[in-house]
Design a protein around this motif. Structure first.
Motif, PDB file in Angstrom:
ATOM      1  N   ARG A  90     -10.382 -24.560  -9.560  1.00  0.00           N
ATOM      2  CA  ARG A  90      -9.396 -24.003  -8.642  1.00  0.00           C
ATOM      3  C   ARG A  90     -10.070 -22.994  -7.736  1.00  0.00           C
ATOM      4  NH1 ARG A  90      -9.298 -21.103 -13.342  1.00  0.00           N
ATOM      5  NH2 ARG A  90      -8.963 -18.845 -13.194  1.00  0.00           N
ATOM      6  N   PHE A  91      -9.344 -22.539  -6.738  1.00  0.00           N
ATOM      7  CA  PHE A  91      -9.823 -21.392  -5.964  1.00  0.00           C
ATOM      8  C   PHE A  91      -8.697 -20.391  -5.806  1.00  0.00           C
ATOM      9  CE2 PHE A  91      -8.376 -24.286  -2.610  1.00  0.00           C
ATOM     10  CZ  PHE A  91      -7.620 -23.447  -1.809  1.00  0.00           C
ATOM     11  N   GLU A  92      -9.086 -19.168  -5.536  1.00  0.00           N
ATOM     12  CA  GLU A  92      -8.155 -18.040  -5.444  1.00  0.00           C
ATOM     13  C   GLU A  92      -8.123 -17.531  -4.008  1.00  0.00           C
ATOM     14  OE1 GLU A  92      -7.827 -13.720  -7.707  1.00  0.00           O
ATOM     15  OE2 GLU A  92      -9.795 -14.459  -7.066  1.00  0.00           O
ATOM     16  N   VAL A  93      -6.942 -17.510  -3.421  1.00  0.00           N
ATOM     17  CA  VAL A  93      -6.754 -16.890  -2.113  1.00  0.00           C
ATOM     18  C   VAL A  93      -6.340 -15.443  -2.369  1.00  0.00           C
ATOM     19  CG1 VAL A  93      -5.623 -17.044   0.132  1.00  0.00           C
ATOM     20  CG2 VAL A  93      -5.984 -19.117  -1.218  1.00  0.00           C
ATOM     21  N   ARG A  94      -7.148 -14.490  -1.899  1.00  0.00           N
ATOM     22  CA  ARG A  94      -7.019 -13.104  -2.347  1.00  0.00           C
ATOM     23  C   ARG A  94      -6.257 -12.189  -1.396  1.00  0.00           C
ATOM     24  NH1 ARG A  94      -9.825 -11.173  -6.243  1.00  0.00           N
ATOM     25  NH2 ARG A  94     -10.324  -9.193  -5.193  1.00  0.00           N
ATOM     26  N   ASN A  95      -5.957 -12.664  -0.190  1.00  0.00           N
ATOM     27  CA  ASN A  95      -5.326 -11.733   0.744  1.00  0.00           C
ATOM     28  C   ASN A  95      -3.809 -11.624   0.644  1.00  0.00           C
ATOM     29  OD1 ASN A  95      -5.549 -14.450   2.096  1.00  0.00           O
ATOM     30  ND2 ASN A  95      -4.278 -13.418   3.627  1.00  0.00           N
ATOM     31  N   PRO A  96      -3.053 -12.645   0.118  1.00  0.00           N
ATOM     32  CA  PRO A  96      -1.594 -12.486   0.108  1.00  0.00           C
ATOM     33  C   PRO A  96      -1.136 -11.262  -0.665  1.00  0.00           C
ATOM     34  CG  PRO A  96      -2.190 -14.768  -0.338  1.00  0.00           C
ATOM     35  CD  PRO A  96      -3.467 -13.975  -0.383  1.00  0.00           C
ATOM     36  N   ALA A 102      -6.810 -18.758   9.014  1.00  0.00           N
ATOM     37  CA  ALA A 102      -6.599 -17.514   8.265  1.00  0.00           C
ATOM     38  C   ALA A 102      -5.818 -16.457   9.034  1.00  0.00           C
ATOM     39  CB  ALA A 102      -7.937 -16.940   7.813  1.00  0.00           C
ATOM     40  N   SER A 103      -6.105 -16.293  10.313  1.00  0.00           N
ATOM     41  CA  SER A 103      -5.442 -15.221  11.077  1.00  0.00           C
ATOM     42  C   SER A 103      -3.947 -15.462  11.193  1.00  0.00           C
ATOM     43  CB  SER A 103      -6.069 -15.099  12.464  1.00  0.00           C
ATOM     44  OG  SER A 103      -7.396 -14.618  12.370  1.00  0.00           O
ATOM     45  N   GLY A 104      -3.552 -16.706  11.477  1.00  0.00           N
ATOM     46  CA  GLY A 104      -2.128 -17.017  11.557  1.00  0.00           C
ATOM     47  C   GLY A 104      -1.458 -17.011  10.205  1.00  0.00           C
ATOM     48  N   ILE A 105      -2.188 -17.476   9.167  1.00  0.00           N
ATOM     49  CA  ILE A 105      -1.650 -17.452   7.801  1.00  0.00           C
ATOM     50  C   ILE A 105      -1.293 -16.029   7.392  1.00  0.00           C
ATOM     51  CG2 ILE A 105      -2.309 -17.722   5.367  1.00  0.00           C
ATOM     52  CD1 ILE A 105      -3.804 -20.266   6.185  1.00  0.00           C
ATOM     53  N   ALA A 106      -2.124 -15.059   7.822  1.00  0.00           N
ATOM     54  CA  ALA A 106      -1.893 -13.659   7.444  1.00  0.00           C
ATOM     55  C   ALA A 106      -0.525 -13.159   7.881  1.00  0.00           C
ATOM     56  CB  ALA A 106      -2.990 -12.777   8.038  1.00  0.00           C
ATOM     57  N   ALA A 107      -0.003 -13.691   8.987  1.00  0.00           N
ATOM     58  CA  ALA A 107       1.321 -13.269   9.449  1.00  0.00           C
ATOM     59  C   ALA A 107       2.401 -13.615   8.430  1.00  0.00           C
ATOM     60  CB  ALA A 107       1.640 -13.927  10.795  1.00  0.00           C
ATOM     61  N   ILE A 108       2.142 -14.618   7.588  1.00  0.00           N
ATOM     62  CA  ILE A 108       3.098 -15.040   6.571  1.00  0.00           C
ATOM     63  C   ILE A 108       2.758 -14.448   5.207  1.00  0.00           C
ATOM     64  CG2 ILE A 108       4.181 -17.026   5.451  1.00  0.00           C
ATOM     65  CD1 ILE A 108       4.694 -16.840   8.458  1.00  0.00           C
ATOM     66  N   THR A 109       1.478 -14.469   4.835  1.00  0.00           N
ATOM     67  CA  THR A 109       1.070 -13.974   3.518  1.00  0.00           C
ATOM     68  C   THR A 109       0.993 -12.453   3.462  1.00  0.00           C
ATOM     69  OG1 THR A 109      -1.269 -14.228   4.113  1.00  0.00           O
ATOM     70  CG2 THR A 109      -0.216 -16.077   2.973  1.00  0.00           C
ATOM     71  N   ASN A 110       0.892 -11.821   4.621  1.00  0.00           N
ATOM     72  CA  ASN A 110       0.832 -10.356   4.725  1.00  0.00           C
ATOM     73  C   ASN A 110       1.822  -9.960   5.812  1.00  0.00           C
ATOM     74  OD1 ASN A 110      -2.152 -11.552   4.288  1.00  0.00           O
ATOM     75  ND2 ASN A 110      -1.845  -9.764   2.995  1.00  0.00           N
ATOM     76  N   LYS A 130       0.851  -1.208   0.000  1.00  0.00           N
ATOM     77  CA  LYS A 130       0.000   0.000   0.000  1.00  0.00           C
ATOM     78  C   LYS A 130       0.880   1.249   0.000  1.00  0.00           C
ATOM     79  CE  LYS A 130      -4.214   1.885   0.781  1.00  0.00           C
ATOM     80  NZ  LYS A 130      -5.452   1.644   0.007  1.00  0.00           N
ATOM     81  N   PRO A 131       1.432   1.619  -1.150  1.00  0.00           N
ATOM     82  CA  PRO A 131       2.331   2.776  -1.171  1.00  0.00           C
ATOM     83  C   PRO A 131       1.629   4.125  -1.263  1.00  0.00           C
ATOM     84  CG  PRO A 131       2.293   1.732  -3.319  1.00  0.00           C
ATOM     85  CD  PRO A 131       1.434   0.885  -2.426  1.00  0.00           C
ATOM     86  N   ILE A 132       0.334   4.133  -1.639  1.00  0.00           N
ATOM     87  CA  ILE A 132      -0.345   5.398  -1.911  1.00  0.00           C
ATOM     88  C   ILE A 132      -1.636   5.490  -1.104  1.00  0.00           C
ATOM     89  CG2 ILE A 132      -1.296   6.915  -3.685  1.00  0.00           C
ATOM     90  CD1 ILE A 132       0.294   5.250  -5.735  1.00  0.00           C
ATOM     91  N   LEU A 133      -1.773   6.522  -0.315  1.00  0.00           N
ATOM     92  CA  LEU A 133      -2.993   6.764   0.443  1.00  0.00           C
ATOM     93  C   LEU A 133      -4.176   6.959  -0.503  1.00  0.00           C
ATOM     94  CD1 LEU A 133      -4.466   7.503   3.133  1.00  0.00           C
ATOM     95  CD2 LEU A 133      -3.784   9.884   2.699  1.00  0.00           C
ATOM     96  N   GLY A 134      -5.272   6.262  -0.234  1.00  0.00           N
ATOM     97  CA  GLY A 134      -6.493   6.454  -1.011  1.00  0.00           C
ATOM     98  C   GLY A 134      -6.572   5.665  -2.297  1.00  0.00           C
ATOM     99  N   GLU A 135      -5.539   4.853  -2.592  1.00  0.00           N
ATOM    100  CA  GLU A 135      -5.537   4.030  -3.798  1.00  0.00           C
ATOM    101  C   GLU A 135      -5.546   2.547  -3.419  1.00  0.00           C
ATOM    102  OE1 GLU A 135      -5.707   4.764  -6.940  1.00  0.00           O
ATOM    103  OE2 GLU A 135      -5.286   6.910  -7.051  1.00  0.00           O
ATOM    104  N   ASN A 136      -6.008   1.709  -4.340  1.00  0.00           N
ATOM    105  CA  ASN A 136      -5.922   0.266  -4.113  1.00  0.00           C
ATOM    106  C   ASN A 136      -4.475  -0.152  -3.912  1.00  0.00           C
ATOM    107  OD1 ASN A 136      -8.632   0.374  -4.687  1.00  0.00           O
ATOM    108  ND2 ASN A 136      -8.598  -1.297  -6.159  1.00  0.00           N
ATOM    109  N   GLY A 137      -4.279  -1.189  -3.101  1.00  0.00           N
ATOM    110  CA  GLY A 137      -2.942  -1.708  -2.891  1.00  0.00           C
ATOM    111  C   GLY A 137      -2.626  -2.852  -3.839  1.00  0.00           C
ATOM    112  N   SER A 138      -1.417  -3.376  -3.722  1.00  0.00           N
ATOM    113  CA  SER A 138      -0.967  -4.484  -4.567  1.00  0.00           C
ATOM    114  C   SER A 138      -1.114  -5.809  -3.828  1.00  0.00           C
ATOM    115  CB  SER A 138       0.499  -4.293  -4.970  1.00  0.00           C
ATOM    116  OG  SER A 138       0.623  -3.249  -5.918  1.00  0.00           O
ATOM    117  N   GLY A 139      -1.766  -6.754  -4.480  1.00  0.00           N
ATOM    118  CA  GLY A 139      -1.901  -8.091  -3.929  1.00  0.00           C
ATOM    119  C   GLY A 139      -1.073  -9.091  -4.711  1.00  0.00           C
TER     120      GLY A 139
END
Length: 449
Positions: free
Chosen positions: A342-348, A293-301, A245-254
Motif C-alpha cells: 500500500r501507500f500512504e498519502v500524508r497531507n490530508p 496534488a495542488s488541486g487535491i489539496a483544496a479537498i483534502t486540506n 493546527k490549533p496550537i502555535l508551535g506544535e504539530n498539527g493533526s493529519g
C-alpha cells in the motif's frame, strides 16, 4: 447524531433486508429512526423520525428540505429524498429516558428518482464505479488525529490542552488514555475493528487506528468515528477537535490515508519481481496523485487553518514527492509487501469531507494508470532540509489550492459540475472572509508603526 457511552448491542457488518430491520426494531423496542447524511463541507446531518414512519423510510419516501444544507439545492428545488443504505442499519443505545433509536446512513435522491449529483456519497460511488470499470477495487485505512481541550464551567472549550504528554507517553503524562479506551470500546460495539491507540507528538494530541475497509465503508466510518470521539470526549469533560493546527508551535493533526488496489483478488500494487516489490501500476497511481496534488489539496486540506499545518518542521508533508520510508514526502510506501502492499498519502487532514477526499484521490490515481504517468524515482533525501526548487511543493494557502482546483479538469469531473461550482464559491468566500480579519499578531506587530 450518535450520543453514547452506554452499552451498545455488538453488531458485526452484515447485509440487511427490510424484514431483518423490522424484526430487530421490534425486538429492541426502537422508538426513533435517525437518517444521517453528510453535507458538502463534511458535516454530519440527521433527521429524526418516530418508529411509526419506518415503512415510509424503508420505501424510500422520507423527504426533507435541502435548501439550507451546504452545497445542496436552491430554495426553488429543495425537496429531496433520504434513501437509507440498509447495510448501515445500526441499533443505537438507550438515550434520554431509555429511548431507543436506530440509525441509517442515507443517499440523497431527487424527486424524479435519480441520485442527487451533489451528494458526497454519490460522488464517491461514481469514483468507485470508475475503478470497477477498470477492474479494480480500492481499500482505505484512514488515520484521523485529534486534540483534547479542557472545558470551562459553562461547558465551552478553552485553549488549554488536556495534558502535556508527547509521542507514545503513558500515564500520568498521558491524561487521555481513559478517554481513548472508552472511544475504542464504543467503536468496537459499532462494528469497528480496532488496531491501536496512543498519545501523539503534540501536547493533548491523540490517535486511534481502525482497520482498513472499502472506500465507501471507510468514508462512513470516518464520519462515525468523529461523532463518537466528540461525544465520548464531552462525557469526560473535554472538547475533541479535528482542527488541523490549533496550537502555535506544535504539530498539527493529519488524516493519513493508506490506499491499496486489488484486481481479481490480488494486489495490483505488488510485484514480486520488482526490486522494491512495487508494481508499475502502483507507481502510475502514485504519479496521478502527485500530478494533481495542488488541486487535491483544496479537498483534502479544505480550510484556512489546514495550511498552517503544512509547513516545514512539524512532520507534515510539504513536498510533492514519493518515497519508501521517507516521511518528508507527500506519499510514502510502507515496507509491507504481498497483499498488504500500500501507500500512504500524508497531507490530508481530518476536516476534509472523507467522501470527496477519497473520490479525488482515486480519480487522480486512476488517471495516472490510464495515462501511464511516471512518478519518477523514490525520494531518499530529507526534503525538509532541501532548500531549492528541485521538488514541487503543496500550496501554501487555501487560495492557491482553490486556484489549482479550478484549473484541474480531472478533479472538477470527479466532483461533478454541481459540487465543483458550489465548493469553489464557498471556499473563495472563506478565503475572502479570512483575508479581511485583523489578527492579534498583526496588532502586536504593526500597532506602533
Amino acid at each position: 447524531m450518535m450520543t453514547t457511552t452506554e452499552a451498545v448491542k455488538e453488531q458485526d457488518s452484515k447485509t440487511y433486508t427490510k424484514e431483518d430491520i423490522r424484526q430487530e426494531v421490534q425486538e429492541n423496542n426502537v422508538e426513533f429512526i435517525l437518517l444521517e447524511f453528510t453535507d458538502m463541507l463534511g458535516e454530519t446531518k440527521n433527521v429524526e423520525l418516530p418508529i411509526e414512519e419506518l415503512d415510509l423510510v424503508l420505501d424510500d419516501e422520507a423527504m426533507f428540505d435541502s435548501s439550507s444544507i451546504s452545497g445542496f439545492s436552491e430554495i426553488q428545488e429543495s425537496d429531496m429524498y433520504l434513501v437509507p443504505d440498509l447495510d448501515t442499519f445500526l441499533i443505537l443505545p438507550a438515550m434520554v429516558d431509555e429511548d431507543r433509536s436506530a440509525r441509517f446512513i442515507c443517499d440523497i435522491y431527487k424527486p424524479d428518482g435519480t441520485p442527487f449529483e451533489g451528494d458526497p456519497r454519490y460522488i464517491l460511488k461514481r469514483a468507485m464505479k470508475k475503478a470497477e470499470a477498470m477492474g479494480y477495487t480500492v481499500n482505505v485505512g484512514p488515520e484521523p488525529e485529534f486534540f483534547l481541550f479542557k472545558l470551562n464551567d459553562e461547558g465551552y472549550p478553552i485553549r488549554k490542552m488536556n495534558d502535556r504528554g508527547g509521542y507514545f507517553d503513558s500515564s500520568p503524562k498521558d491524561k487521555g488514555d481513559k478517554v481513548r479506551r472508552d472511544i475504542m470500546r464504543t467503536l468496537k460495539k459499532y462494528g469497528f475493528q480496532m488496531e491501536a491507540s496512543h498519545h501523539e507528538v503534540a501536547m493533548g494530541q491523540h490517535e486511534i487506528n481502525f482497520r482498513f475497509d472499502s472506500m465507501l465503508k471507510a468514508a462512513d466510518n470516518i464520519q462515525t468515528f468523529k461523532n463518537v470521539v466528540k461525544d465520548i470526549a464531552t462525557n469526560h469533560d473535554y472538547h475533541a477537535t479535528f482542527m488541523p493546527k490549533p496550537i502555535l508551535g506544535e504539530n498539527g493533526s493529519g488524516m493519513h490515508c493508506h490506499l491499496s488496489l486489488f484486481k481479481d483478488g490480488d494486489s495490483a500494487f505488488y510485484d514480486e519481481d520488482a526490486k522494491d516489490g512495487v508494481s508499475r501500476t502502483m507507481k502510475q497511481f502514485i504519479a496521478g496523485i502527485l500530478h494533481h496534488a495542488s488541486g487535491i489539496a483544496a479537498i483534502t486540506n479544505p480550510n484556512v487553518n489546514s495550511y498552517k499545518r503544512l509547513v516545514p518542521g512539524y512532520e507534515a508533508p510539504v513536498s510533492v514527492a514519493w518515497s519508501h520510508s521517507n516521511r518528508s514526502c507527500m506519499v510514502r510506501v510502507p515496507t509491507t509487501r504481498g497483499k498488504g502492499t500500500r501507500f500512504e498519502v500524508r497531507n490530508p487532514d481530518p476536516t476534509a469531507n472523507p467522501y470527496l477526499a477519497l473520490a479525488v484521490l482515486i480519480q487522480a490515481g486512476l488517471e495516472g494508470i490510464h495515462n501511464e504517468l511516471d512518478a519518477g524515482e523514490a525520494e531518499s533525501r530529507n526534503l525538509y532540509e532541501v532548500d531549492d526548487d528541485s521538488v514541487p511543493t503543496l500550496p501554501t494557502n487555501l487560495k492557491e489550492a482553490i486556484k489549482a482546483l479550478r484549473k484541474d479538469p480531472v478533479l472538477l469531473d470527479a466532483l461533478g459540475d454541481h459540487t465543483s461550482k458550489a465548493y469553489i464559491e464557498d471556499k473563495e468566500a472563506e478565503w475572502t472572509e479570512y483575508s479581511l480579519q485583523v489578527s492579534k499578531w498583526e496588532m502586536d506587530k504593526y500597532m506602533n508603526n
